[in-house]
Motif scaffolding. Structure first.
Motif, PDB file in Angstrom:
ATOM      1  N   SER A  50       2.481  -6.135  -6.935  1.00 40.62           N
ATOM      2  CA  SER A  50       3.032  -4.606  -6.998  1.00 40.62           C
ATOM      3  C   SER A  50       1.970  -3.822  -6.747  1.00 40.62           C
ATOM      4  O   SER A  50       0.893  -4.118  -7.567  1.00 40.62           O
ATOM      5  CB  SER A  50       3.819  -4.290  -8.239  1.00 40.62           C
ATOM      6  OG  SER A  50       4.127  -2.873  -8.068  1.00 40.62           O
ATOM      7  N   THR A  51       1.905  -3.215  -5.517  1.00 48.32           N
ATOM      8  CA  THR A  51       0.727  -2.251  -5.271  1.00 48.32           C
ATOM      9  C   THR A  51       1.245  -0.898  -5.054  1.00 48.32           C
ATOM     10  O   THR A  51       2.302  -0.431  -4.216  1.00 48.32           O
ATOM     11  CB  THR A  51      -0.120  -2.740  -4.025  1.00 48.32           C
ATOM     12  OG1 THR A  51      -0.474  -4.038  -4.055  1.00 48.32           O
ATOM     13  CG2 THR A  51      -1.140  -1.783  -3.862  1.00 48.32           C
ATOM     14  N   LYS A  52       0.634   0.294  -5.836  1.00 49.73           N
ATOM     15  CA  LYS A  52       1.002   1.709  -5.738  1.00 49.73           C
ATOM     16  C   LYS A  52       0.523   2.330  -4.538  1.00 49.73           C
ATOM     17  O   LYS A  52      -0.454   2.142  -4.465  1.00 49.73           O
ATOM     18  CB  LYS A  52       0.743   2.283  -6.994  1.00 49.73           C
ATOM     19  CG  LYS A  52       1.353   1.845  -8.234  1.00 49.73           C
ATOM     20  CD  LYS A  52       1.121   2.759  -9.594  1.00 49.73           C
ATOM     21  CE  LYS A  52       1.929   2.339 -10.767  1.00 49.73           C
ATOM     22  NZ  LYS A  52       1.619   3.212 -11.768  1.00 49.73           N
ATOM     23  N   LEU A  57      -3.352   0.752  -6.947  1.00 43.84           N
ATOM     24  CA  LEU A  57      -3.748   0.112  -8.268  1.00 43.84           C
ATOM     25  C   LEU A  57      -2.608  -1.074  -8.227  1.00 43.84           C
ATOM     26  O   LEU A  57      -1.319  -0.898  -7.955  1.00 43.84           O
ATOM     27  CB  LEU A  57      -3.303   1.123  -9.456  1.00 43.84           C
ATOM     28  CG  LEU A  57      -4.506   1.924  -9.736  1.00 43.84           C
ATOM     29  CD1 LEU A  57      -4.119   3.057 -10.828  1.00 43.84           C
ATOM     30  CD2 LEU A  57      -5.626   1.350 -10.139  1.00 43.84           C
ATOM     31  N   SER A  58      -2.882  -2.330  -8.689  1.00 40.77           N
ATOM     32  CA  SER A  58      -1.993  -3.380  -8.389  1.00 40.77           C
ATOM     33  C   SER A  58      -1.765  -4.060  -9.875  1.00 40.77           C
ATOM     34  O   SER A  58      -2.638  -3.969 -10.661  1.00 40.77           O
ATOM     35  CB  SER A  58      -2.679  -4.317  -7.255  1.00 40.77           C
ATOM     36  OG  SER A  58      -2.523  -3.920  -6.055  1.00 40.77           O
ATOM     37  N   SER A  59      -0.705  -4.726  -9.940  1.00 41.63           N
ATOM     38  CA  SER A  59      -0.229  -5.935 -10.950  1.00 41.63           C
ATOM     39  C   SER A  59       0.557  -6.903 -10.147  1.00 41.63           C
ATOM     40  O   SER A  59       0.913  -6.981  -9.366  1.00 41.63           O
ATOM     41  CB  SER A  59       0.381  -4.916 -11.916  1.00 41.63           C
ATOM     42  OG  SER A  59       1.774  -4.465 -11.300  1.00 41.63           O
ATOM     43  N   SER A  78      -2.119  -6.541 -15.012  1.00 42.40           N
ATOM     44  CA  SER A  78      -2.807  -5.344 -14.039  1.00 42.40           C
ATOM     45  C   SER A  78      -4.168  -5.884 -13.470  1.00 42.40           C
ATOM     46  O   SER A  78      -4.880  -6.426 -14.165  1.00 42.40           O
ATOM     47  CB  SER A  78      -3.062  -4.319 -14.902  1.00 42.40           C
ATOM     48  OG  SER A  78      -3.746  -3.003 -14.182  1.00 42.40           O
ATOM     49  N   GLN A  81      -7.572  -2.197  -8.354  1.00 44.99           N
ATOM     50  CA  GLN A  81      -7.492  -1.870  -6.985  1.00 44.99           C
ATOM     51  C   GLN A  81      -7.321  -2.959  -5.903  1.00 44.99           C
ATOM     52  O   GLN A  81      -8.417  -3.771  -6.008  1.00 44.99           O
ATOM     53  CB  GLN A  81      -8.243  -0.671  -6.761  1.00 44.99           C
ATOM     54  CG  GLN A  81      -8.153   0.711  -7.149  1.00 44.99           C
ATOM     55  CD  GLN A  81      -8.936   1.590  -6.708  1.00 44.99           C
ATOM     56  OE1 GLN A  81     -10.098   1.545  -6.328  1.00 44.99           O
ATOM     57  NE2 GLN A  81      -8.143   2.972  -6.363  1.00 44.99           N
ATOM     58  N   LYS A 166       6.179  -4.970 -11.706  1.00 45.36           N
ATOM     59  CA  LYS A 166       6.037  -3.479 -12.347  1.00 45.36           C
ATOM     60  C   LYS A 166       5.669  -3.429 -13.557  1.00 45.36           C
ATOM     61  O   LYS A 166       4.963  -2.598 -13.966  1.00 45.36           O
ATOM     62  CB  LYS A 166       7.376  -2.978 -11.778  1.00 45.36           C
ATOM     63  CG  LYS A 166       7.707  -2.763 -10.318  1.00 45.36           C
ATOM     64  CD  LYS A 166       9.022  -2.356 -10.029  1.00 45.36           C
ATOM     65  CE  LYS A 166       9.014  -1.854  -8.757  1.00 45.36           C
ATOM     66  NZ  LYS A 166       8.835  -2.846  -7.506  1.00 45.36           N
ATOM     67  N   HIS A 169       1.720  -2.937 -14.527  1.00 44.25           N
ATOM     68  CA  HIS A 169       0.980  -1.626 -14.316  1.00 44.25           C
ATOM     69  C   HIS A 169       0.802  -1.144 -15.689  1.00 44.25           C
ATOM     70  O   HIS A 169      -0.213  -0.284 -15.924  1.00 44.25           O
ATOM     71  CB  HIS A 169       1.828  -1.072 -13.380  1.00 44.25           C
ATOM     72  CG  HIS A 169       1.699  -1.089 -12.087  1.00 44.25           C
ATOM     73  ND1 HIS A 169       0.673  -1.187 -11.262  1.00 44.25           N
ATOM     74  CD2 HIS A 169       2.859  -1.575 -11.058  1.00 44.25           C
ATOM     75  CE1 HIS A 169       0.882  -1.510  -9.910  1.00 44.25           C
ATOM     76  NE2 HIS A 169       2.405  -1.798  -9.902  1.00 44.25           N
ATOM     77  N   LYS A 170       1.746  -1.347 -16.570  1.00 43.96           N
ATOM     78  CA  LYS A 170       1.468  -0.497 -17.915  1.00 43.96           C
ATOM     79  C   LYS A 170       0.847  -1.365 -18.735  1.00 43.96           C
ATOM     80  O   LYS A 170       0.587  -0.904 -20.051  1.00 43.96           O
ATOM     81  CB  LYS A 170       2.929  -0.244 -18.618  1.00 43.96           C
ATOM     82  CG  LYS A 170       3.690   0.582 -17.515  1.00 43.96           C
ATOM     83  CD  LYS A 170       5.066   0.807 -17.971  1.00 43.96           C
ATOM     84  CE  LYS A 170       5.990   1.731 -16.890  1.00 43.96           C
ATOM     85  NZ  LYS A 170       7.402   1.887 -17.620  1.00 43.96           N
TER      86      LYS A 170
END
Length: 201
Positions: A50-52, A57-59, A78, A81, A166, A169-170
């Motif tokens: 997952s990349t924002k 920023l990726s996870s 996480s 980048q 997702k 990311h947290k």
């Protein structure tokens, strides 16, 4: 040592030595997609990155299940980048590491990134040294497995891995679950019931 650069021979199924095969995604009827159980004795890994947009920023995340669709292990992390391609490959690489660590040698690998399939199956040229390094590491791990196959499935059939990615990311640090977290449990139950989902355009 097996090399993904020599894999493609046809677009239906390709054999890499007698060890690893790569096949196209599977679905029930055109436009609908269902997570499919592996055969008895095989462990299935669904993985995702997952990349924002904007930040980069990726996870990563992934989930292992057995032939009864029972949850075996989930992971998320996480990774800072990264490009979406690096995120997808890193998710696969981490999943392969966990497969070896847990002694799972007959593995079905499945992800929803066509870019990754293009790189591996269609031998798309890659300039990124980071991508080349990750693919090299993936090759090394696959050579240690008893057998494996890699399939592409659209996101509708990869929802559990997508949710783990997702969640990454947290997370302040990498995490592994031995029981499905509440965020993923409903998806695991639906997949076990072979629920189909219409492809979103």
């Amino acid at each position: 040592m097996a090399s993904f650069s020599r894999i493609l021979r046809c677009q239906t199924i390709v054999v890499l030595n007698p060890i690893c095969s790569i096949v196209r995604g599977r679905h029930s009827v055109p436009g609908t997609f269902t997570w499919r159980k592996p055969d008895a004795g095989c462990t299935k890994l669904n993985f995702d990155g997952s990349t924002k947009n904007g930040t980069g920023l990726s996870s990563i995340g992934g989930i292992f299940r057995d032939h009864k669709a029972e949850f075996m292990l989930g992971y998320a992390e996480s990774i800072g980048q990264k490009t979406s391609t690096v995120a997808e490959l890193t998710a696969l690489h981490r999943g392969l590491e966990l497969a070896l660590e847990n002694g799972w040698r007959d593995v079905w690998l499945e992800g929803d990134a066509m870019t990754l399939i293009d790189i591996i199956v269609h031998r798309r040229p890659v300039r990124s040294e980071e991508v080349q390094r990750i693919i090299g590491d993936i090759n090394l791990i696959i050579s240690e497995l008893g057998s494996c196959n890699l399939t592409h499935i659209y996101r509708e059939g990869n929802r559990a891995a997508d949710r783990f990615a997702k969640m990454g990311h947290k997370l302040p640090e990498p995490r592994i679950w031995r029981n499905p977290p509440k965020e993923v449990l409903p998806i695991v139950i639906e997949d076990a019931k072979c629920k189909s989902f219409q492809r979103r355009m």
